[in-house]
Design an enzyme around this catalytic site. Sequence first.
Site, PDB file in Angstrom:
ATOM      1  N   LEU B  90       0.816  -1.208   0.000  1.00 22.59           N
ATOM      2  CA  LEU B  90       0.000   0.000   0.000  1.00 22.59           C
ATOM      3  C   LEU B  90       0.848   1.256   0.000  1.00 22.59           C
ATOM      4  O   LEU B  90       0.606   2.190   0.745  1.00 22.59           O
ATOM      5  CB  LEU B  90      -0.952   0.030   1.204  1.00 22.59           C
ATOM      6  CG  LEU B  90      -2.157  -0.892   1.138  1.00 22.59           C
ATOM      7  CD1 LEU B  90      -2.994  -0.740   2.383  1.00 22.59           C
ATOM      8  CD2 LEU B  90      -2.986  -0.623  -0.092  1.00 22.59           C
ATOM      9  N   CYS B  91       1.909   1.228  -0.804  1.00 23.19           N
ATOM     10  CA  CYS B  91       2.697   2.445  -0.899  1.00 23.19           C
ATOM     11  C   CYS B  91       3.042   2.715  -2.355  1.00 23.19           C
ATOM     12  O   CYS B  91       4.182   2.998  -2.692  1.00 23.19           O
ATOM     13  CB  CYS B  91       3.930   2.383  -0.016  1.00 23.19           C
ATOM     14  SG  CYS B  91       4.764   0.820  -0.060  1.00 23.19           S
ATOM     15  N   GLY B  92       2.061   2.607  -3.198  1.00 24.16           N
ATOM     16  CA  GLY B  92       2.238   2.956  -4.597  1.00 24.16           C
ATOM     17  C   GLY B  92       3.244   2.048  -5.276  1.00 24.16           C
ATOM     18  O   GLY B  92       3.286   0.852  -5.028  1.00 24.16           O
TER      19      GLY B  92
END
Lengths: 133, 296
Positions: B90-92
């Site tokens: 969930l960090c691109g």
Amino acid sequence: MAETVRFELVSPEKLLLALDAEMVVVPGEAGDFGVLPGHSPLISTIRNGIIEVTVNGAVTERIFVAGGFAEVANDKLTVLAEEAVPVKQLDRAKLEAALNDAREDAEDAKDDHARARAAARVEKYTAMLEAAA
Amino acid sequence: MPSLKSLRVRINSVKSTQKITKAMKMVAASKLRRAQEAAEAARPYAERMASIMASLSAAQIGSDTAPRLMIGTGSDQVHLLIVATAERGLCGAFNSSIVKLARRKIEELTAQGKTVKILCVGKKGRDQLRRDHASKIADTVDLSKSKKIGFADAQEIADRVLAMFEAGEFDVAHVFYNNFKSVISQIPTAQQLIPAMIAGTNAAAGAPDLQGGIYEFEPDEETILNQLLPRNLSMQVYRALLENAASEQGARMSAMDNATRNAGEMIKKLTTVYNRSRQAQITKELIEIISGAEAV
């Protein structure tokens, strides 16, 4: 010539101390040495021991360092230490516990690598205890 | 045409997702600040170390007795790639951009007939690399237990790398991480660790002007260098980890910001659809009532 030496103590995590001092005594690998203004350029390794900072004729800071490097250049002393603790904050009881831990680890060590690390820890805590005394 | 009830449920679920992404963004923002401070605090040590290295290496480069950590083993057959990624998703594109860079390097090296070994730091990178380079992964370092990256973590990794180097398991080591430039821009970077890269521009600038003097060395250059190089390695790894930590939070922050905005747009669209169909239903009911009354 400057009257004081710029003293900086840095650890990987942060800049611990930066001040102007009259004299700083550093526990070098080959013996303690005092750094005064006008000291010739020097790079030395440091053993476990105490750094003493003198300001206005009195020792103001006594800091325990566990190995590292010192660099003297242009009236500036930089000490790179991985671990540095003011002597006042050393706690005998905790240190003795840590030393015993390290000794046990050294006895239980399975390979040379682990043994060497534990031995280094024993050495470090012994020196810390001496400093705290 | 979906029913009014299903639309309402959908809007509510998007709203709660938005709340989560918003909270994650805020958490990332505060963690980012701390990570940035940590990265900044480590800078003085790195700079001083680079300057000492520069002063020392000037005397040592070219001599046969220079430590192997500095000049290498003389061969470049086996490469070790240390791929530092995050423990969470969930960090691109944070993790995949590092892995992409590492993959390209792996392909390049294998095309040249070299042997590649991988040391994964962080489980996200390992998961991605395992798909097609499982046999090359030599080891994985798990950092999920340490909440804040300390120097001790870096030292442990460096110790492992050193042990492998001394055992002759590789000749050249690179570390892959994301260099933190700003919140919206993190640059995947490859840096050579062994042999140590000293002849960089910053190293030359880092050596202080001695005003004609030369350094004395205690006990001697070789001993100092032998102690300094492993520490320098730990420091490089530490720096990479710190940059990575800041980049991860930055990437997560912008990813979560985007997600929050998307959710907002979606809510807007769904609300429009919901209102339209509600009106259509009311109109329909009215027509039914009126035509019923007229028929009487």
